[in-house]
Design a protein around this motif. Structure first.
Motif, PDB file in Angstrom:
ATOM      1  N   SER A 109     -14.556  -8.303   5.151  1.00 42.16           N
ATOM      2  CA  SER A 109     -14.243  -7.075   5.886  1.00 42.16           C
ATOM      3  C   SER A 109     -14.210  -7.317   7.395  1.00 42.16           C
ATOM      4  O   SER A 109     -14.930  -8.163   7.917  1.00 42.16           O
ATOM      5  CB  SER A 109     -15.273  -5.991   5.566  1.00 42.16           C
ATOM      6  OG  SER A 109     -15.258  -5.712   4.188  1.00 42.16           O
ATOM      7  N   ARG A 111     -12.620  -5.081  11.264  1.00 39.50           N
ATOM      8  CA  ARG A 111     -11.882  -3.930  11.806  1.00 39.50           C
ATOM      9  C   ARG A 111     -11.209  -4.362  13.093  1.00 39.50           C
ATOM     10  O   ARG A 111     -11.646  -5.302  13.760  1.00 39.50           O
ATOM     11  CB  ARG A 111     -12.792  -2.718  12.018  1.00 39.50           C
ATOM     12  CG  ARG A 111     -13.915  -2.924  13.002  1.00 39.50           C
ATOM     13  CD  ARG A 111     -14.746  -1.652  13.116  1.00 39.50           C
ATOM     14  NE  ARG A 111     -15.887  -1.835  14.010  1.00 39.50           N
ATOM     15  CZ  ARG A 111     -16.757  -0.890  14.287  1.00 39.50           C
ATOM     16  NH1 ARG A 111     -16.644   0.326  13.751  1.00 39.50           N
ATOM     17  NH2 ARG A 111     -17.768  -1.115  15.109  1.00 39.50           N
ATOM     18  N   THR A 129      -9.073  -2.515  -2.329  1.00 39.00           N
ATOM     19  CA  THR A 129      -9.297  -2.649  -0.892  1.00 39.00           C
ATOM     20  C   THR A 129     -10.504  -1.777  -0.594  1.00 39.00           C
ATOM     21  O   THR A 129     -10.582  -0.634  -1.060  1.00 39.00           O
ATOM     22  CB  THR A 129      -8.064  -2.174  -0.092  1.00 39.00           C
ATOM     23  OG1 THR A 129      -7.056  -3.183  -0.182  1.00 39.00           O
ATOM     24  CG2 THR A 129      -8.378  -1.977   1.368  1.00 39.00           C
ATOM     25  N   VAL A 131     -12.305   0.318   1.999  1.00 36.48           N
ATOM     26  CA  VAL A 131     -12.110   0.964   3.298  1.00 36.48           C
ATOM     27  C   VAL A 131     -13.334   1.821   3.597  1.00 36.48           C
ATOM     28  O   VAL A 131     -13.677   2.710   2.803  1.00 36.48           O
ATOM     29  CB  VAL A 131     -10.822   1.825   3.327  1.00 36.48           C
ATOM     30  CG1 VAL A 131     -10.627   2.457   4.704  1.00 36.48           C
ATOM     31  CG2 VAL A 131      -9.589   0.988   2.967  1.00 36.48           C
ATOM     32  N   THR A 146      -5.201   1.767   6.395  1.00 33.73           N
ATOM     33  CA  THR A 146      -6.417   1.440   7.143  1.00 33.73           C
ATOM     34  C   THR A 146      -6.124   1.723   8.613  1.00 33.73           C
ATOM     35  O   THR A 146      -5.689   0.843   9.356  1.00 33.73           O
ATOM     36  CB  THR A 146      -6.891  -0.016   6.931  1.00 33.73           C
ATOM     37  OG1 THR A 146      -5.800  -0.910   7.123  1.00 33.73           O
ATOM     38  CG2 THR A 146      -7.412  -0.227   5.533  1.00 33.73           C
ATOM     39  N   CYS A 150     -10.986   1.216  11.327  1.00 33.23           N
ATOM     40  CA  CYS A 150     -11.652   1.403  10.024  1.00 33.23           C
ATOM     41  C   CYS A 150     -12.012   0.024   9.469  1.00 33.23           C
ATOM     42  O   CYS A 150     -11.177  -0.887   9.450  1.00 33.23           O
ATOM     43  CB  CYS A 150     -10.711   2.077   9.020  1.00 33.23           C
ATOM     44  SG  CYS A 150     -10.478   3.818   9.301  1.00 33.23           S
ATOM     45  N   HIS A 152     -12.283  -2.720   6.805  1.00 37.08           N
ATOM     46  CA  HIS A 152     -11.552  -2.966   5.567  1.00 37.08           C
ATOM     47  C   HIS A 152     -11.650  -4.420   5.134  1.00 37.08           C
ATOM     48  O   HIS A 152     -11.651  -5.332   5.965  1.00 37.08           O
ATOM     49  CB  HIS A 152     -10.081  -2.548   5.698  1.00 37.08           C
ATOM     50  CG  HIS A 152      -9.350  -3.262   6.787  1.00 37.08           C
ATOM     51  ND1 HIS A 152      -9.490  -2.936   8.110  1.00 37.08           N
ATOM     52  CD2 HIS A 152      -8.482  -4.299   6.761  1.00 37.08           C
ATOM     53  CE1 HIS A 152      -8.740  -3.732   8.848  1.00 37.08           C
ATOM     54  NE2 HIS A 152      -8.114  -4.583   8.050  1.00 37.08           N
ATOM     55  N   HIS A 154     -10.957  -6.897   1.158  1.00 30.04           N
ATOM     56  CA  HIS A 154     -10.289  -6.848  -0.139  1.00 30.04           C
ATOM     57  C   HIS A 154     -11.158  -7.553  -1.171  1.00 30.04           C
ATOM     58  O   HIS A 154     -11.713  -8.618  -0.897  1.00 30.04           O
ATOM     59  CB  HIS A 154      -8.908  -7.488  -0.058  1.00 30.04           C
ATOM     60  CG  HIS A 154      -8.123  -7.038   1.132  1.00 30.04           C
ATOM     61  ND1 HIS A 154      -7.760  -5.713   1.311  1.00 30.04           N
ATOM     62  CD2 HIS A 154      -7.667  -7.710   2.224  1.00 30.04           C
ATOM     63  CE1 HIS A 154      -7.097  -5.613   2.465  1.00 30.04           C
ATOM     64  NE2 HIS A 154      -7.039  -6.816   3.033  1.00 30.04           N
TER      65      HIS A 154
END
Ligand code: 1HN
Length: 316
Positions: A109, A111, A129, A131, A146, A150, A152, A154
């Motif tokens: 993750s 941002r 994903t 989020v 996204t 934010c 995020h 996967h």
């Protein structure tokens, strides 16, 4: 500089001397620029281009043999525009990329200030994903947002590789400057919460149902949202088999991705044949003719909100 001060502009004996003095003092004659700063119509710097999923998928599989997500932040293939000097942007303000996450693999993750969205191409149940701490299912045809800043990442908890297409306004951020990026502390943002009906998800089943129920027949289009991204507008069009749709030159840039179907596009003098999973770009000020060979569903990612905001949205 000293010399300039001593002699001064008042003592310049010729226009050539004036140019020398101007240059030495960080000024340029606006009436005698090397390049004009204004021109009558948008320049077509970026060029029409097409990327085939049938080629990029084996390319991602090959990357999967060499590149782990432990090492790479993302295992993605950047679709750079073939315009001279460009190695990143797909269109002036946006970049598209194919991405693959293997079965039982995660992409950690993070941002960033660029806005992003993805179109899911091939996945099995269990691809997500994450989020802002919630797992959003990635089902083929779905569009996932996204928005900037934010968190995020996967997480592919399925038994097959997951393939999708990313779209970001990173080139616009590069042009304007406000880039920020932060990795998630500790890597992947882990969670057990699955949010099927996240506002960040536009399931294709629902989008298709809306398009299929529209009358009259012909080209049908829906804009995805709310929520809306500030910089990119998302449209899904249903093209009828055998139909032709013409779009005149406009200031906005469009990147297309084929959700389902097949056909041809003529972008000014460039022609390509597209099918499911393909990406193509119609840069600013290019006329576009769509010819669908089958009933087709196509996503268009456009920087129209930027043009609209500054009153630069125009059609020829
Ligand atoms: C990015 O952060 C993702 O989060 C995908 O999956 C593609 C392409 C350029 C820059 C950042 C992602 C990207 C990207």
């Amino acid at each position: 500089m000293e010399q300039v001060r001593e002699a001064g502009f008042a003592g310049a004996e010729s226009i050539e001397r004036l140019y020398e003095l101007l240059h030495a003092t960080g000024m340029g004659p606006g009436w005698n620029k090397p390049e004009p700063s204004l021109w009558p119509l948008p320049k077509r710097t970026f060029v029409p281009a097409h990327w085939q999923y049938s080629l990029s998928r084996p390319a991602m599989d090959a990357a999967g043999r060499f590149v782990g997500t432990e090492l790479a932040e993302r295992r993605n293939l950047i679709l750079f525009n073939p315009a001279a000097g460009d190695r990143y942007a797909t269109a002036r303000t946006m970049v598209a990329a194919y991405q693959m996450v293997k079965a039982n693999e995660t992409a950690r993750s993070h941002r960033h200030s660029p806005n992003a969205l993805r179109l899911v191409v091939d996945t099995r149940p269990g691809a997500y994903t994450v989020v802002e701490g919630k797992k959003i299912p990635m089902v083929p045809g779905d569009v996932l947002l996204t928005p900037n800043w934010c968190w995020h990442g996967h997480s592919n908890e399925s038994d097959g590789n997951a393939y999708w297409i990313d779209f970001l306004d990173a080139p616009l951020v590069h042009l304007l400057g406000p880039m920020f990026f932060e990795p998630f502390p500790g890597g992947m943002e882990r969670t057990e919460e699955v949010d099927e009906s996240s506002p960040m998800r536009f399931p294709f089943a629902a989008v298709r149902a809306r398009l299929d129920s529209m009358t009259p027949p012909g080209s049908k289009q829906v804009r995805l949202g709310p929520p809306y991204l500030d910089s990119m507008a998302l449209f899904v069009t249903r093209l009828e088999s055998g139909s032709t749709v013409v779009t005149e030159r406009a200031t906005d840039n469009s990147i297309f991705a084929v959700i389902e179907g097949g056909g041809r596009s003529i972008v000014e003098e460039t022609e390509f044949e597209w099918r499911r999973g393909d990406v193509f770009v119609v840069p600013s000020w290019h006329k576009h003719t769509f010819r669908a060979a089958q009933t087709s569903y196509v996503l268009r990612v456009s920087d129209e909100p930027v043009m609209e905001k500054f009153n630069w949205r125009r059609q020829e």
